[in-house]
Design an enzyme around this catalytic site. Structure first.
Site: not given
Ligand code: AHR
Length: 501
Positions: A172, A292
């Site tokens: 990110e 994610e």
């Molecule tokens: O999963 C929690 C967080 O969400 C992670 O660290 C980040 O990559 C995302 O914003």
């Protein structure tokens, strides 16, 4: 409500990639410390790994583990987490305002993943980290011997190379909150150079580059376009992160329709990748890593005003049945886009917005969201089929229209079995007709059905669990099933000419 689906086992989307059943394990809250790693726990093995967590992750069918983050990786030096534990230093985990004792690092994660027969998808630090440090991690993990870092791995008791193949080049990096956040140009150039050096160390490396961090990021799609244009030759996968929340989705219908938003985002990113492919006249097709994804209800403890700590609760959600339906819908989207989505990681695996919860020194809990994942992972080694559907729609303010019924149908060529994933998001029964184009017979019907706000808790662990029901075993090409209102169903059918068990 009436719906119909028609499939033909010869009309396939693609083989379902086994890597879509991955999970993120990050150094945050009780994910690692007091999660998968708890040396004092009664079930802990000699490594300090909780065996009950290992068993649960195996039952869930997790195939790969993305590690060590998440936001954490952007401030992490992997060199702090190797070697004798007594020499490892406590550092600050600036991403989450925690202490990082470094008891658990690269070697421990490789060992842990091995216990659940999963592959590690390793992330490198593109925030505070250098390109050289990333290449050295590849050397540490994958170089056979005879160099400084490969000999360190061997000296640390790990003779054989780890052969890590998939590498997330940062996390990110568009987010202002990210340690060392970069502009798209800066990131693309740094990540391209990192991938170049990492590939020289190990030519088998495959790279996941950061796309913009969310479907609603103000940087989408400009960030993604810039990164693709600058680094295309090194990008094997572009990453997508997507979290859905009841609060931000405003009402229950919008929330249950979250998979619609998820699907649109995936399709938009595919279009973007292909447009850049065309523009660059490249032969290569970039795949997607949805590394994610989950439901995430924003909660207390995320605001960075907590004391510095190790293994304390942070972003823990107790999921209800509505959440499980959304998770099932998202899994269905991943399967139905398996021609382009080759990696998926639910975020996260244990305690932190996770399907598995633990009590320090105590019990383990399967959340409502555990079951859809565990059932979907059973379609490993199948192909996903193209569906011709006729399904009732309803209006949702967030996305215009949504289907009541989400479905995926997979076919296993070896066993002659169809697995049908059917999610009824309406509060009424659904009469469904499935036309398989060949005579089949039902084998098994597993389902989840509950009140939308039902949850599993340590006091009542089995409020929402998968149950089996008797299902008509008529032999016919067209099968009729009735799905409960608000239910997730998995029905196995076997082709009659495949030989019945
Ligand atoms: O999963 C929690 C967080 O969400 C992670 O660290 C980040 O990559 C995302 O914003």
């Amino acid at each position: 409500m009436k719906n119909s689906i028609k499939v033909d086992k010869n009309k396939t989307i693609d083989k379902v990639s086994n890597h879509i059943f991955g999970a993120l394990v990050e150094h945050v809250g009780r994910s690692v410390y007091n999660g998968i790693y708890e040396p004092g726990h009664v079930s802990a093995d000699k490594n300090g790994f909780r065996r009950d967590v290992i068993d649960c992750a195996k039952e869930m069918g997790v195939t790969c583990v993305r590690y060590p983050g998440g936001n954490f990786v952007s401030g992490y030096d992997w060199k702090d987490g190797i070697g004798p534990k007594e020499n490892r230093l406590t550092k600050l985990n600036l991403a989450w305002r925690e202490l990082e004792p470094n008891y658990f690092g690269t070697d421990e994660m490789i060992r842990w993943a091995d216990k659940i027969s999963a592959e590690v998808i390793m992330a490198v630090n593109m925030g505070t980290g250098t390109v050289n440090n990333a290449a050295e991690l590849v050397e540490y993990c994958n170089f056979a011997n005879g160099t400084f870092w490969s000999e360190k791995r061997i000296a640390n008791g790990n003779k054989d190379p780890y052969n890590v193949q998939y590498w997330c080049v940062g996390n990110e990096m568009d987010g202002g909150y990210q340690l060392g956040a970069l502009s798209a140009e800066e990131y693309a150039k740094k990540a391209r150079e990192a991938a170049k050096q990492m590939k020289i160390v190990d030519d088998n490396s495959q790279f996941i580059f950061c796309g913009s961090s969310s479907p609603v990021s103000p940087f989408f799609p400009d960030w993604d376009r810039t990164v693709l244009k600058i680094a295309y030759d090194y990008i094997d996968f572009l990453s997508i992160h997507a979290y859905y929340d009841y609060i931000s989705e405003r009402n229950i219908n919008d929330f249950l329709a979250s998979p619609v938003g998820f699907e649109r985002h995936i399709e938009n990113v595919v279009l973007l990748c292909d447009a850049i492919k065309e523009e660059l006249s490249s032969e290569k097709t970039v795949m997607l890593a949805v590394d994610e994804w989950n439901v995430w209800h924003t909660c207390v403890g995320e605001k960075h005003n907590h004391p510095w700590s190790v293994g304390e609760s942070l972003i823990e959600n107790n999921y209800d049945f509505a959440d499980a339906l959304v998770v099932a819908g998202m899994l269905s989207v991943l399967v139905n886009h398996c021609d382009r989505v080759k990696i998926g990681c639910i975020a996260q695996l244990v305690n932190v917005i996770a399907p598995i919860m633990t009590q320090p020194g105590g019990d383990i809990l399967k959340q409502t969201t555990f079951y859809p994942f565990a059932l979907f992972s059973k379609c490993k080694d199948s192909v996903a089929l193209i569906q011709e559907t006729d399904s009732d729609m309803y209006n949702v303010s967030a996305y215009g229209k949504s289907l009541y019924l989400y479905s995926s149908i997979c076919y296993n060529e070896t066993t002659g079995e169809y697995i049908c994933y059917l999610i009824n998001t309406a509060n009424e029964e659904c009469d469904l007709t499935i036309d398989f184009g060949e005579s089949v017979q039902a084998q098994k019907h597993v389902f989840l059905h509950a009140e939308l706000n039902d949850k599993n808790t340590f006091e009542n662990k089995e409020k929402v669990v998968a149950k089996e029901r008797n299902t008509a075993r008529t032999k016919s090409a067209v099968q009729c099933v009735v799905l409960d209102g608000y239910s997730f169903n998995v029905i196995w059918f076997r082709a009659c000419n495949a030989g019945l068990k």
